[in-house]
Design a protein around this motif. Structure first.
Motif, short mmCIF file in Angstrom:
data_model
loop_
_atom_site.label_atom_id
_atom_site.label_comp_id
_atom_site.label_asym_id
_atom_site.label_seq_id
_atom_site.Cartn_x
_atom_site.Cartn_y
_atom_site.Cartn_z
N PRO A 283 1.48 13.71 1.04
CA PRO A 283 1.24 13.01 2.31
C PRO A 283 2.30 11.95 2.59
CG PRO A 283 -0.76 13.11 0.97
CD PRO A 283 0.35 13.56 0.11
N MET B 127 -9.36 -0.82 3.93
CA MET B 127 -9.10 -1.91 2.97
C MET B 127 -7.84 -2.66 3.38
SD MET B 127 -9.57 0.04 -0.68
CE MET B 127 -10.47 1.57 -0.73
N GLY C 261 -0.89 14.13 6.72
CA GLY C 261 -0.90 15.17 5.69
C GLY C 261 -1.98 14.98 4.64
N ALA C 262 -2.91 14.06 4.85
CA ALA C 262 -4.00 13.86 3.90
C ALA C 262 -5.33 14.04 4.61
CB ALA C 262 -3.94 12.46 3.29
N LEU D 51 -15.87 4.63 -1.91
CA LEU D 51 -14.48 4.27 -2.22
C LEU D 51 -14.24 2.79 -1.95
CD1 LEU D 51 -12.78 7.44 -0.72
CD2 LEU D 51 -12.62 6.69 -3.11
N TYR E 139 0.81 -1.21 0.00
CA TYR E 139 0.00 0.00 0.00
C TYR E 139 0.86 1.27 0.00
CZ TYR E 139 -4.62 -2.11 0.54
OH TYR E 139 -5.80 -2.79 0.32
N GLY E 140 2.17 1.12 -0.08
CA GLY E 140 3.05 2.29 -0.17
C GLY E 140 3.50 2.86 1.16
N PHE E 141 3.28 2.12 2.26
CA PHE E 141 3.74 2.60 3.57
C PHE E 141 5.18 2.15 3.78
CE2 PHE E 141 -0.74 2.86 3.69
CZ PHE E 141 -1.10 3.78 4.67
N ARG F 164 3.08 8.28 4.20
CA ARG F 164 2.60 6.98 4.69
C ARG F 164 3.76 6.25 5.35
NH1 ARG F 164 0.21 7.26 -0.60
NH2 ARG F 164 -1.99 6.66 -0.72
N GLU G 83 -8.67 3.78 2.50
CA GLU G 83 -7.51 2.95 2.17
C GLU G 83 -7.07 2.14 3.39
OE1 GLU G 83 -3.89 4.22 -0.23
OE2 GLU G 83 -3.32 4.82 1.79
N SER H 104 -8.16 13.90 2.91
CA SER H 104 -9.14 13.18 2.09
C SER H 104 -9.62 11.91 2.79
CB SER H 104 -8.49 12.81 0.75
OG SER H 104 -9.26 11.84 0.08
N ALA I 195 -10.29 9.40 1.30
CA ALA I 195 -9.65 8.29 0.59
C ALA I 195 -8.55 7.68 1.47
CB ALA I 195 -9.08 8.77 -0.74
N ALA I 196 -7.91 8.50 2.30
CA ALA I 196 -6.88 7.98 3.22
C ALA I 196 -7.51 7.05 4.25
CB ALA I 196 -6.15 9.14 3.90
#
Lengths: 489, 489
Positions: A111, A155, A143-144, A270, A46-48, A113, A152, A146, A148-149
């Motif tokens: 942001p 999920m 920093g987000a 989402l 997930y990019g963390f 992660r 995510e 949204s 959507a954060a």
């Protein structure tokens, strides 16, 4: 310097651990490691990216956001260093991350992660299953603003549980929103009444445990439990109680307008777009989460399979993780406000769950047990040592018997260690440059294995035989290979 | 509940860490993990099994054996729990193991070999490179009085350093014996004088740093350092000083009888039998070790390669681990005395050493960077989310841009994250069911790569191209494969 430490005047020191602390076995250590490997793999998908903070921070840095406000030190272990500054052991991984972000902001992508696993500490009151050191594994997006954060993270929580071997249907990730809760509390007649709002939230948080009747009592005049103890209630009128009880069953007050509802709807869209239906992630109005710093969506990952409870009944396993949006935490360190959201898995609690599920992840798959080289003659210790070294050089786990007992006790030790075989060299073998290899797995089955004398003798020959020293390593490898093949069939 | 935490009256909280504590990067986390995997593999080859203890113990359990006796709290972080019992953070892994053994003795094999990695804490005085939280990785044998246990630990230390990539010749494991030291101190005229013996040992321990002249001053009247500070000496007479200085160069007092010498000789024989010559493990009379609980052989693992020191000169890297026999520590908990010996690797210190050696073990081999899906139109967030989810389901690390900035800032973010490629879908692409894939690695080299217009156009076509949504995952995989192939050539 070689003087032994003095014992206290009262006699021996008791070898006790303070309550809520425990030693960990090799099996638990290995399982935890495997779990964190899997969790980290999903988080990185997930990019963390991994980052860790130390266990000690300034007390002021951590703040006091624990739910346990009944006691002055609020569950935190604190002490002063020699500069007279107050330090504390971290009680979660979120407050230290907020400090890390504020300190490093200029060098981090926005942001941001990140994820981390580590021990946290709580100065808990005594109680069964209450640990004062336990492991968490967190992921946070700073920093987000949204939603959507938030979506995510829910999920990712679902994916993580499945990657750990929890089947779909045996878990649910539940979402609620602090603003919805706030607006409903307003509608119930608690606008502006902070102390009673807090008591109402605590009552709602007990819905799983006490059911509708118990929560309603706590929202009204109060509740007397089985032991006779009385807990004072919120003292809401009947209309107010109705509103909150209906809300807990999923019904919103008529005409309620809440930005929280809009955000929950956006999160649901989402989730559906990502392929996460209500069988995995769903909105649930009973979720509260105890930590005070949450400001928006809150999450809870619950295991829904049944386990035996104390009274012989069954109960759902319950929460193994949770989180939410904490838009105010980084802002304590800088004038600019920074939105953030995160999720924390209780690794120790999840370990217990995976054990209950019979997960292969936590089952004993320990390192191969060492071959034992017996010491038959102390004058030749160096030679026995050379046999052990030869095995280890060939990557065969091996130990030299280091005690002072005789052959029988040494074989008993080998048994206790689960040694696959023993190497024995008495004076006769030494004279002829040989060692005896005793297969301890085959040896134990030999007794009742066969009545046929020829077979028995053949097995006996396999179970204990002499080889030249130069062939010891190869012969041991053969024994280990035979044992592995037998174990598989 | 949703109220933000109040800021202190003085304004912002500073996002500072207390001195001697540090955050750890993903690179250091991954390297430490690899190091502990390797150390554990060697320890288990020797028959040591993993066991861990918690970070908090009763203060009395840990005792006070740290060398820093100048201060009342002797370097330990201590606090009281709500039962008013004194608790401390462990300052090493040895005292907790003694408690563990005493508590579990009946269920453990004897002798008992075990290992563990974990953080320890020291309330150190300020100073460069002094950490208050650092990691150790220990192996201990409890219940064996045989010097074979000590010899084994020294061999294991040598094997571990080589497995970690320290070449033979760049390290040495040194052995000394507390009893030899004691008998030499007696011969030097310090029999029965505990306080002056302690000062003499500290002076000897500084041989590496101060050299012969400085140590001799400290054994005599005292020493004035460069800053003018005077340290009072042991006030030995010239004959006593001669004995100790000769000892430090490897010469024993004439006619010295010491059981320690016999044990060192036996250890040397075992080492040679195991194939460990003086190029790897050797006896060295200058080794002292600061911890008070040692009672027999003491060990020190030193890295001998040169590194640049502060003054522009070079210096040996120095000690990265140590240990010894501590026959009195378990006996604090039970009437029966239990022999024990162990070794501790300073993982944080060894990490610095491996970095200095340019070891591939600690070099950045981080997780693959995530593909970035840009958000070109916030009204279609859910659709972008579905693209990210498709990549993640295919095990391709991917992120959705979660900030609120425009396309240029999003590509800058991708650059900062090291994203291999970006997925872009504007309204035109959406209308035709396509996405644009932008290869960010090829893109950056495009500028100066070629002057040939045909080549340039071909490269440009590779660097940014449109595909149907249904083919996005395959196309991204091709880009990643091409990048991996290019990176190798």
């Amino acid at each position: 310097m070689t003087r032994l430490p003095e014992k206290p005047a009262t006699g021996m020191i008791k070898p006790l651990l303070p309550r809520g602390l425990a030693d960990r076995s090799s099996q638990e250590i290995a399982a935890t490691r495997r779990m964190i490997d899997i969790i980290g793999r999903i988080y990185e998908l997930y990019g963390f990216c991994a980052v860790e903070t130390p266990m000690i921070e300034y007390t002021e840095t951590l703040g006091k956001f624990l739910p346990d406000t009944d006691r002055p030190n609020a569950g935190v272990f604190s002490f002063r260093d020699d500069d007279q500054q107050w330090l504390s052991l971290r009680y979660d991984l979120t407050a230290p991350l907020a400090r890390h972000y504020a300190a490093q902001a200029t060098s981090l992508p926005k942001p941001y992660r990140s994820w981390r696993a580590g021990y946290v500490f709580r100065n808990e009151k005594p109680g069964a299953g209450r640990f004062r050191q336990f492991m968490q594994c967190d992921a946070d997006t700073v920093g987000a603003s949204s939603v959507a954060a938030d979506a995510e993270i829910c999920m990712m929580a679902a994916d993580t549980l499945e990657a750990l071997g929890v089947p779909r249907g045996d878990y649910i990730v539940k979402i609620n929103h602090r603003k919805v809760l706030d607006d409903v509390l307003d509608a119930a007649g608690l606008a502006g009444d902070a102390p009673r709002r807090l008591i109402a939230l605590r009552a709602i948080d007990k819905f799983d445990r006490l059911g509708a009747k118990g929560v309603r009592e706590l929202l009204g005049a109060g509740r007397r439990d089985e032991s006779g103890d009385f807990t004072k209630g919120v003292e809401l009128d009947a209309a107010g109680c109705d509103i909150l009880m209906a809300f807990l069953q999923g019904h919103l007050p008529e005409g309620l307008v809440s930005t929280g509802l809009d955000e929950l709807a956006a999160i649901r869209d989402l989730l559906l777009a990502g392929g996460y239906g209500p069988d995995r992630v769903r909105i649930d109005m009973s979720v509260v989460r105890g930590l005070e710093y949450y400001t928006g969506p809150v999450f809870e990952a619950e295991l829904t399979f049944e386990v035996a409870s104390q009274g012989g009944q069954t109960t759902r396993f319950g929460a193994v993780g949770g989180g939410g949006r904490y838009d105010g935490l980084v802002g304590r360190f800088q004038s600019e406000s920074v939105p953030a959201t995160g999720f924390s898995i209780g690794v120790s609690r999840l370990y217990a769950a995976l054990k209950a599920l019979g997960s292969p992840l936590v089952e004993a798959k320990s390192a191969p047990k060492p071959v034992l080289v017996l010491v038959m003659d102390k004058d030749h210790l160096a030679h026995y040592q050379s046999l052990v070294a030869a095995l280890r050089r060939a990557q065969v786990p091996a130990e030299l018997y280091l005690g002072s007992s005789g052959m029988n006790a040494q074989l008993k030790y080998a048994d206790r260690r689960g040694a696959p075989c023993a190497i024995i060299q008495g004076s006769n073998e030494r004279a002829s440059g040989q060692v005896v290899i005793k297969d301890l797995v085959l040896g134990t089955t030999l007794g009742g294995a066969t009545k046929d004398r020829a077979d028995y003798l053949e097995l006996k020959q396999l179970a204990q035989f002499a080889v030249a020293e130069s062939e010891m390593v190869g012969a041991v490898r053969n024994v280990l290979a035979r044992q592995a093949a037998t174990a598989k069939t």
